[in-house]
Each structure stands twice: as C-alpha cells, then as structure tokens.
Design a protein around this motif. Structure first.
Motif, PDB file in Angstrom:
ATOM      1  N   ARG A  94     -12.641  13.595  23.842  1.00  0.00           N
ATOM      2  CA  ARG A  94     -10.655  14.165  23.364  1.00  0.00           C
ATOM      3  C   ARG A  94     -11.614  15.438  23.274  1.00  0.00           C
ATOM      4  N   GLU A  95     -12.093  16.108  21.793  1.00  0.00           N
ATOM      5  CA  GLU A  95     -13.199  17.248  22.268  1.00  0.00           C
ATOM      6  C   GLU A  95     -12.864  17.915  23.249  1.00  0.00           C
ATOM      7  N   HIS A  96     -13.643  18.095  23.993  1.00  0.00           N
ATOM      8  CA  HIS A  96     -13.487  18.778  25.145  1.00  0.00           C
ATOM      9  C   HIS A  96     -12.684  18.052  26.283  1.00  0.00           C
ATOM     10  N   ARG A  97     -12.284  17.425  26.307  1.00  0.00           N
ATOM     11  CA  ARG A  97     -10.711  16.746  27.556  1.00  0.00           C
ATOM     12  C   ARG A  97     -11.808  16.719  28.897  1.00  0.00           C
ATOM     13  N   ALA A  98     -12.640  15.474  28.360  1.00  0.00           N
ATOM     14  CA  ALA A  98     -13.467  14.894  29.679  1.00  0.00           C
ATOM     15  C   ALA A  98     -12.722  13.304  30.865  1.00  0.00           C
ATOM     16  N   SER A  99     -12.982  13.731  32.515  1.00  0.00           N
ATOM     17  CA  SER A  99     -12.662  12.357  32.386  1.00  0.00           C
ATOM     18  C   SER A  99     -13.642  11.464  32.602  1.00  0.00           C
ATOM     19  N   VAL A 100     -13.599  10.601  32.197  1.00  0.00           N
ATOM     20  CA  VAL A 100     -14.069   9.347  31.801  1.00  0.00           C
ATOM     21  C   VAL A 100     -13.827   8.072  32.228  1.00  0.00           C
TER      22      VAL A 100
END
Length: 497
Positions: A94-100
C-alpha cells in the motif's frame, strides 16, 4: 486522463467499455461456471487497466502469475513466507503502490484462506496516508467468503469472511475496490456479493444460480434461461461502470495466457500392449532423472525491496552516466547525487535523534517505531522512506547505543564484535562498547534497559549473563559493589560504576 478501458464488443460489434474510475467506487462481481471464460475476463480487465491503477490479485490457482512477464507485477509465492511476512508485505504494498499477484496454489485450502485473510487485513489496516486507489481482484471468491461452513475450521472461515467483508463493504473509503469472481453465486456469502454494483454474468446451468444472476441483472425469471445459453467468453454486463441496461459482451483477446493452457483432445500413443507394459514396468534405474528442485524462495526483505522500486517518488537510482554527457556534466550529476545522498542521511539521523528524545520511544513496539520513522521522513520531504524494516531495526539499535553514523571507521571493530550476538542485543552491547572506548563509566541497568527496550531489572541481569557466557563481555565487581564491563574483542573495559 481517460479512465475507461475496452473489454470487448456487443452484439452490434460496438466497443464495450468499463469506466475504471467509476469501478473503484462501485466494485465488481463476476460469475460463471468453470469453462465460461471468467478468468479470461479478469485477465482482460487487468491487462487493459494495468497502466491506470494499482492492482492486487489474490490468485488461488496461480493462473495470473504470467502477467508479471509483460507488466510490472511482483509475484508473491505465498507458500515461501510466514503469515507475519505476508502481513508486512501487504502494508508495504500500500505504501509503495506496487501491483502484485499473491499466488496461493502451493497451499491447501485452509492455508489459502488464512494467508488471504492476513494479506487483505494488512491492506485494509494501512495508515491513512497510504490509502491510494487499488483494484483488488479475488478469483474463486466463494473459497474465501463461503456462504456456509465447510471442511475448514470456524476460526479460519470467520477470519477469511471478515477480511472479504471488509474489502467489499468498507474498503472503498480506504481506496480498495473489490473485483471478485465466483463459479457459484449460491456458494458466495450474500453480504459480500450484495456490495457490488457492477455485474458480469457468464454461462451457468443451475437454476438457483441463474435466478440470482437474473435478479442482479434486473431480468425477469423467465429471461434467466438466456444465461444458460451464453457461449464461452460471452457475458451479460450491467452497472454504473459498464452500462445502465444489461448488455451482451463478447470479451476481447488478451496479450498473456495462463501457463496451464487449455486442455484439448490428443491422439493416444501408438504402441503395442507388450511395449506399453515394458515401458510402464521398466527398471527404476532406467527412469529419467527427477526434475530439478524448484528455485529458492526470494527472501521477504528482498521482495519488499521490489515493492519499493514501484514507488512513484523513487530516490536517485544508481545509473551509468550517459555517454553523451560531457565530463563537466557527469561531474555535476555525481555531485548532485552525492548531495542528495547526504541530505537523505541527514534526514535519517535527524529522525533518529527526534525519536530517541521521547523518553518512552525505546519501549514502543517495532511496528509503531517504523511507522513513526516513516512519517518523520515524509515530513522531512524525503522522496521515499530510505530504510526498509530490517535496515531501520539496525540503525535504531545503533542509535540507542549512541552510534548515529555506522560508516564511521571508529566503530568498525566494535560493530564487528557485535556481529556475534543476536540482533536484539546490539543496542546494549554497543552502548557498553562505546563507554569502554571513550573511557566512560559502565552504563547502569536503567540505561541498558532503555537500550534493550525493557524496564525489567531481571531481564537486564539475564542479558549481561548471556553476553558473558558467550565471551562477548567480561563483568567485574569490586568490593564496593561497583561494576565494570570489559570487551575482550577490543581489549578495553569501562570505568567502574
């Protein structure tokens, strides 16, 4: 910016679009029997919206991991990590807005539900400053939000159902938009399905599922038969993000595909019965060698570092100088990079000083301390949090011991000696070693307790005994009861206190 994506065509060959911005506010429910094209539909939506919104995929069958081959998704093989690490990744995502893509295919059903619950709860419990918009796709949602108890324990079922309910009912205000898919509406908890305002209904045959699908689409019961006649890859869509009236959609092609592929009929092998028997019962030593072992799992801290690489506000990356630049321009760029690194280090030191100024700061839980550190870095206008959790743990321990610059050559021998002890003992050992190097009195139990994060005198005594038994320190007491502690690796001792 245009926030709509094309997912297919209607009966008149006109493009059918989904408004992603509206979808984030109104959520999506997809239903279709096995073989109806449900996973293909989800893949189409994910591919088309990959550049518009952060994506989180709960993938129980490992069908969507191939998205990472073409897009910027990070694959989390959940079987390689503990529940605590999975929860930590959820917060970092959530902090780094990574798609996982959270691949659960190596786990049994109960472990899948526990893992999904921990991960979704971490997404839901993220601090307010990390409430960025994210599309959360959950395939086979009836597994994680069952309408009735099954073979799993009640504790696991309630935890998983609660996490799914939070996603669909309360996730919107936190930026989480659920897009759930199920084979059977009748097996999906009603309070989870009821929160979706957009529907894509594929082929289904059971009367109870057709009736529920028709109700959701606003169709009369006698029209429900049309759902049974849908072809593979055809869906009926309705909702504010799709269409105000039910529309028939033929889903378009995708750029990626599942690794499993589709199963088609193949001709049987042409062999005589005797030859087949010989092949089946051949000696074991003639069998082909076993397949190579699977690759080692990526350590959790390395995977979290990949999440940080997706942050929009990355700090300066290590890049090769552009050969087109002149030597003066290269030198100026290197000077700017050095200055930026010095600013980041100064921000870290200032944050650590401020945290230790709080009398109770050393006694707070690690998660609270790291969150406090992250907020201070943001307030200092750093582009991103410069330390991950493991790095912060070490820097904060050294700061409690009085060392704010671990790169200083003065502390090299001390840090080498400290490497023989567990990480949680780093702060008190460094505090003792620094006192010995500077000729200061031995730190008292209160000072060591603050460095160790405890107010218990008994724990401090056991700590010092442990370090002495392992040869890290030597404790001496004179007849007056004054204590001094020596560091054999340094050949130094504190003054008596």
């Amino acid at each position: 910016m245009d926030s709509s994506i094309t997912i297919g065509t209607d009966a008149a060959q006109n493009a059918v679009r989904i408004d992603v911005q509206e979808l984030l506010a109104t959520r999506l429910l997809v239903q279709g029997n096995s073989g109806s094209g449900k996973s293909h539909l989800l893949r189409r939506i994910l591919e088309e919206s990959a550049g518009l919104v952060q994506q989180v995929v709960i993938d129980p069958e490992g069908d969507f991991v191939t998205l990472a081959d073409r897009y910027n998704h990070v694959v989390i093989n959940a079987g390689d990590y503990s529940e605590r690490e999975i929860a930590a990744m959820g917060a970092r995502i959530r902090e780094h807005r990574a798609s996982v893509i959270v691949a659960l295919d190596t786990l049994d059903i109960e472990a899948q539900m526990s893992c999904a619950a921990a991960f979704l709860n971490a997404l839901f419990d993220a601090p307010r400053e990390h409430w960025f918009p994210a599309l959360v796709v959950v395939d086979e949602a009836q597994m994680f939000a069952p309408s009735a108890s099954g073979d799993v324990s009640d504790t696991v079922r309630r935890a998983s159902l609660s996490a799914m309910t939070n996603l669909m009912c309360r996730g919107r205000k936190r930026g989480l938009a659920g897009a759930i898919a199920t084979q059977r509406l009748a097996k999906l908890a009603k309070n989870v399905a009821a929160e979706a305002s957009n529907f894509l209904m594929g082929r289904t045959f059971l009367d109870i599922d057709m009736a529920r699908a028709a109700d959701l689409l606003g169709m009369e019961r006698r029209q429900a038969e049309a759902i049974r006649d849908l072809d593979r890859g055809h869906f009926l869509g309705l909702g504010p993000a799709i269409s105000r009236r039910p529309v028939s959609i033929r889903i378009g092609a995708t750029h990626t595909a599942t690794r499993a592929g589709t199963h088609s009929l193949l001709p049987l092998p042409d062999a005589e019965p005797h030859d087949m028997r010989t092949m089946l019962f051949a000696e074991l030593e003639t069998m082909p060698p076993p397949p190579p072992p699977p690759p080692k799992p990526v350590p959790a801290h390395d995977l979290m570092r990949q999440f940080a690489a997706h942050d929009d506000d990355l700090a300066l990356a290590e890049t090769e100088p552009d050969p087109a630049l002149s030597p003066e321009e290269v030198e100026a760029a290197q000077a700017a990079a050095t200055a930026a690194a010095e600013d980041i280090e100064a921000g870290i030191v200032a944050a650590l000083h401020d945290m230790l100024a709080d009398p109770d700061g050393a006694f707070h839980p690690e998660a609270f301390l790291y969150q406090d550190f992250s907020v201070r870095c943001r307030m200092a206008r750093l582009a991103r949090v410069p330390l991950d959790l493991a790095q912060f743990r070490r820097r904060f321990a050294l700061a409690k011991g009085g060392i704010f610059d671990p790169a200083d050559a003065r502390w090299a021998d001390l840090l080498d000696a400290a490497s023989r002890l567990p990480d949680d003992m780093l702060a008190p050992f460094v505090q003792i070693g620094r006192a010995a190097m500077e000729g200061l009195p031995c730190p008292d139990d209160d000072a060591l307790g603050r460095a160790y994060g405890t107010r218990s005198p008994g724990r401090i005594r056991r700590l010092v005994d442990y370090m002495e038994k392992h040869g890290a320190v030597v404790v001496r007491s004179d007849f007056g009861g004054r204590r001094s502690i020596g560091i054999p690796a340094l050949g130094l001792s504190t003054e008596a206190e």
